[in-house]
Design a protein around this motif. Structure first.
Motif, PDB file in Angstrom:
ATOM      1  N   ARG A  35       0.851  -1.254   0.070  1.00  0.00           N
ATOM      2  CA  ARG A  35      -0.050  -0.125  -0.004  1.00  0.00           C
ATOM      3  C   ARG A  35       0.919   1.174   0.023  1.00  0.00           C
ATOM      4  O   ARG A  35       1.830   1.263   0.642  1.00  0.00           O
ATOM      5  CB  ARG A  35      -0.685   0.025   1.380  1.00  0.00           C
ATOM      6  CG  ARG A  35      -1.641   1.299   1.389  1.00  0.00           C
ATOM      7  CD  ARG A  35      -2.624   0.969   2.937  1.00  0.00           C
ATOM      8  NE  ARG A  35      -3.397   1.997   2.962  1.00  0.00           N
ATOM      9  CZ  ARG A  35      -2.987   3.336   3.428  1.00  0.00           C
ATOM     10  NH1 ARG A  35      -1.788   3.338   3.991  1.00  0.00           N
ATOM     11  NH2 ARG A  35      -4.041   4.208   3.677  1.00  0.00           N
ATOM     12  N   CYS A  36       0.642   2.232  -0.753  1.00  0.00           N
ATOM     13  CA  CYS A  36       1.324   3.546  -0.937  1.00  0.00           C
ATOM     14  C   CYS A  36       0.858   4.282   0.547  1.00  0.00           C
ATOM     15  O   CYS A  36      -0.254   4.309   0.793  1.00  0.00           O
ATOM     16  CB  CYS A  36       0.844   4.386  -1.869  1.00  0.00           C
ATOM     17  SG  CYS A  36       1.757   6.180  -2.006  1.00  0.00           S
ATOM     18  N   VAL A  37       1.867   4.424   1.264  1.00  0.00           N
ATOM     19  CA  VAL A  37       1.472   5.027   2.783  1.00  0.00           C
ATOM     20  C   VAL A  37       0.953   6.549   2.666  1.00  0.00           C
ATOM     21  O   VAL A  37       0.262   6.938   3.547  1.00  0.00           O
ATOM     22  CB  VAL A  37       2.740   5.297   3.507  1.00  0.00           C
ATOM     23  CG1 VAL A  37       3.286   3.871   3.887  1.00  0.00           C
ATOM     24  CG2 VAL A  37       3.586   6.255   3.106  1.00  0.00           C
ATOM     25  N   ALA A  38       1.206   7.135   1.423  1.00  0.00           N
ATOM     26  CA  ALA A  38       0.611   8.726   1.289  1.00  0.00           C
ATOM     27  C   ALA A  38      -0.948   8.681   0.962  1.00  0.00           C
ATOM     28  O   ALA A  38      -1.675   9.365   1.160  1.00  0.00           O
ATOM     29  CB  ALA A  38       1.379   9.320   0.341  1.00  0.00           C
ATOM     30  N   CYS A  39      -1.061   7.744  -0.192  1.00  0.00           N
ATOM     31  CA  CYS A  39      -2.537   7.976  -0.939  1.00  0.00           C
ATOM     32  C   CYS A  39      -3.183   6.620  -0.630  1.00  0.00           C
ATOM     33  O   CYS A  39      -4.570   6.700  -1.029  1.00  0.00           O
ATOM     34  CB  CYS A  39      -2.525   8.284  -2.268  1.00  0.00           C
ATOM     35  SG  CYS A  39      -1.992   6.850  -3.249  1.00  0.00           S
ATOM     36  N   GLY A  40      -2.771   5.512  -0.358  1.00  0.00           N
ATOM     37  CA  GLY A  40      -3.600   4.440   0.037  1.00  0.00           C
ATOM     38  C   GLY A  40      -3.753   3.347  -1.138  1.00  0.00           C
ATOM     39  O   GLY A  40      -4.438   2.351  -1.078  1.00  0.00           O
ATOM     40  N   HIS A  56       4.634   5.594 -11.327  1.00  0.00           N
ATOM     41  CA  HIS A  56       3.333   4.852 -11.127  1.00  0.00           C
ATOM     42  C   HIS A  56       1.914   5.605 -11.113  1.00  0.00           C
ATOM     43  O   HIS A  56       0.857   5.372 -11.863  1.00  0.00           O
ATOM     44  CB  HIS A  56       3.465   3.944 -10.271  1.00  0.00           C
ATOM     45  CG  HIS A  56       2.292   3.024 -10.155  1.00  0.00           C
ATOM     46  ND1 HIS A  56       2.079   1.881 -11.085  1.00  0.00           N
ATOM     47  CD2 HIS A  56       1.414   2.692  -8.964  1.00  0.00           C
ATOM     48  CE1 HIS A  56       0.802   1.397 -10.649  1.00  0.00           C
ATOM     49  NE2 HIS A  56       0.449   1.942  -9.339  1.00  0.00           N
ATOM     50  N   HIS A  57       1.816   6.577 -10.180  1.00  0.00           N
ATOM     51  CA  HIS A  57       0.593   7.280 -10.042  1.00  0.00           C
ATOM     52  C   HIS A  57       1.185   8.608  -9.483  1.00  0.00           C
ATOM     53  O   HIS A  57       2.170   8.873  -8.944  1.00  0.00           O
ATOM     54  CB  HIS A  57      -0.354   6.411  -9.158  1.00  0.00           C
ATOM     55  CG  HIS A  57       0.121   6.140  -7.564  1.00  0.00           C
ATOM     56  ND1 HIS A  57       1.005   5.104  -7.183  1.00  0.00           N
ATOM     57  CD2 HIS A  57      -0.145   6.879  -6.437  1.00  0.00           C
ATOM     58  CE1 HIS A  57       1.374   5.085  -5.995  1.00  0.00           C
ATOM     59  NE2 HIS A  57       0.626   6.295  -5.490  1.00  0.00           N
ATOM     60  N   GLN A  58       0.163   9.711  -9.414  1.00  0.00           N
ATOM     61  CA  GLN A  58       0.600  10.924  -9.189  1.00  0.00           C
ATOM     62  C   GLN A  58      -0.090  11.288  -8.206  1.00  0.00           C
ATOM     63  O   GLN A  58      -1.194  10.942  -7.664  1.00  0.00           O
ATOM     64  CB  GLN A  58      -0.124  11.988 -10.290  1.00  0.00           C
ATOM     65  CG  GLN A  58       0.600  11.543 -11.774  1.00  0.00           C
ATOM     66  CD  GLN A  58       2.132  11.720 -11.565  1.00  0.00           C
ATOM     67  OE1 GLN A  58       2.777  12.339 -11.050  1.00  0.00           O
ATOM     68  NE2 GLN A  58       2.951  10.756 -12.510  1.00  0.00           N
ATOM     69  N   HIS A  59       0.587  12.022  -7.039  1.00  0.00           N
ATOM     70  CA  HIS A  59      -0.008  12.589  -5.850  1.00  0.00           C
ATOM     71  C   HIS A  59      -0.255  14.037  -6.005  1.00  0.00           C
ATOM     72  O   HIS A  59       0.483  14.809  -6.688  1.00  0.00           O
ATOM     73  CB  HIS A  59       1.110  12.397  -4.634  1.00  0.00           C
ATOM     74  CG  HIS A  59       1.115  11.108  -4.230  1.00  0.00           C
ATOM     75  ND1 HIS A  59       1.896  10.856  -3.297  1.00  0.00           N
ATOM     76  CD2 HIS A  59       0.595  10.087  -4.466  1.00  0.00           C
ATOM     77  CE1 HIS A  59       2.021   9.279  -3.143  1.00  0.00           C
ATOM     78  NE2 HIS A  59       1.009   8.908  -3.854  1.00  0.00           N
ATOM     79  N   ALA A  60      -1.324  14.360  -5.350  1.00  0.00           N
ATOM     80  CA  ALA A  60      -1.697  15.951  -5.269  1.00  0.00           C
ATOM     81  C   ALA A  60      -0.573  16.721  -4.711  1.00  0.00           C
ATOM     82  O   ALA A  60       0.251  15.913  -3.754  1.00  0.00           O
ATOM     83  CB  ALA A  60      -3.041  15.851  -4.671  1.00  0.00           C
ATOM     84  N   ARG A  65       5.573  11.874  -0.786  1.00  0.00           N
ATOM     85  CA  ARG A  65       5.883  10.814  -1.820  1.00  0.00           C
ATOM     86  C   ARG A  65       5.548   9.366  -1.707  1.00  0.00           C
ATOM     87  O   ARG A  65       5.255   8.923  -0.596  1.00  0.00           O
ATOM     88  CB  ARG A  65       7.557  11.006  -2.156  1.00  0.00           C
ATOM     89  CG  ARG A  65       8.252  10.481  -0.911  1.00  0.00           C
ATOM     90  CD  ARG A  65       9.943  11.112  -0.809  1.00  0.00           C
ATOM     91  NE  ARG A  65      10.584  10.435   0.353  1.00  0.00           N
ATOM     92  CZ  ARG A  65      11.182   9.483   0.427  1.00  0.00           C
ATOM     93  NH1 ARG A  65      11.100   8.639  -0.747  1.00  0.00           N
ATOM     94  NH2 ARG A  65      11.723   9.113   1.394  1.00  0.00           N
ATOM     95  N   ILE A  66       5.738   8.691  -3.006  1.00  0.00           N
ATOM     96  CA  ILE A  66       5.306   7.408  -2.632  1.00  0.00           C
ATOM     97  C   ILE A  66       6.204   6.638  -1.915  1.00  0.00           C
ATOM     98  O   ILE A  66       7.393   6.698  -2.004  1.00  0.00           O
ATOM     99  CB  ILE A  66       5.154   6.796  -4.134  1.00  0.00           C
ATOM    100  CG1 ILE A  66       4.377   7.511  -5.143  1.00  0.00           C
ATOM    101  CG2 ILE A  66       5.054   5.270  -4.234  1.00  0.00           C
ATOM    102  CD1 ILE A  66       4.170   6.984  -6.553  1.00  0.00           C
ATOM    103  N   ARG A  67       5.785   5.941  -1.077  1.00  0.00           N
ATOM    104  CA  ARG A  67       6.277   4.736  -0.220  1.00  0.00           C
ATOM    105  C   ARG A  67       5.463   3.582  -0.014  1.00  0.00           C
ATOM    106  O   ARG A  67       4.528   3.715   0.381  1.00  0.00           O
ATOM    107  CB  ARG A  67       6.805   5.453   1.187  1.00  0.00           C
ATOM    108  CG  ARG A  67       7.789   6.318   1.288  1.00  0.00           C
ATOM    109  CD  ARG A  67       9.143   6.362   0.922  1.00  0.00           C
ATOM    110  NE  ARG A  67       9.545   5.309   1.738  1.00  0.00           N
ATOM    111  CZ  ARG A  67      10.662   5.941   2.827  1.00  0.00           C
ATOM    112  NH1 ARG A  67      10.756   7.044   2.831  1.00  0.00           N
ATOM    113  NH2 ARG A  67      11.152   5.111   3.502  1.00  0.00           N
TER     114      ARG A  67
HETATM  115 ZN   LIG Z   1       0.496   7.135  -3.735  1.00  0.00          ZN
END
Ligand SMILES: [Zn+2]
Length: 78
Positions: A35-40, A56-60, A65-67
């Motif tokens: 699971r990405c800890v920032a966005c789920g 892989h996917h964009q964050h607002a 950042r992606i982890r």
């Molecule tokens: Zn994410």
């Protein structure tokens, strides 16, 4: 949020692998669901395969950042 139907196939674990936050593009140390800890966002991956990269996917803006964190550890009999 990862889903399951039959609880007898899952059990709680205190394995240290669940506490690690893995970098995008790193090799997955364990097979399972991350699971990405920032966005789920969630992904399934085989052991040793490359965790999805930063694009892989964009964050607002401001989300961080992606982890990737392991949430379900797939146990192989191999
Ligand atoms: Zn994410």
């Amino acid at each position: 949020m990862a889903l399951y139907k039959y609880g007898e196939h899952l059990r709680t674990s205190t394995h240290a692998a669940f506490d690690e936050q893995n970098e995008p593009g790193a090799a997955a140390a364990h097979a399972g669901i991350y699971r990405c800890v920032a966005c789920g966002d969630e992904i399934g991956i085989a052991k040793g395969h490359t965790l999805p990269p930063q694009n892989h996917h964009q964050h607002a803006a401001g989300l961080g950042r992606i982890r990737w964190q392991l949430i379900v550890y797939a146990q192989s009999k191999g």
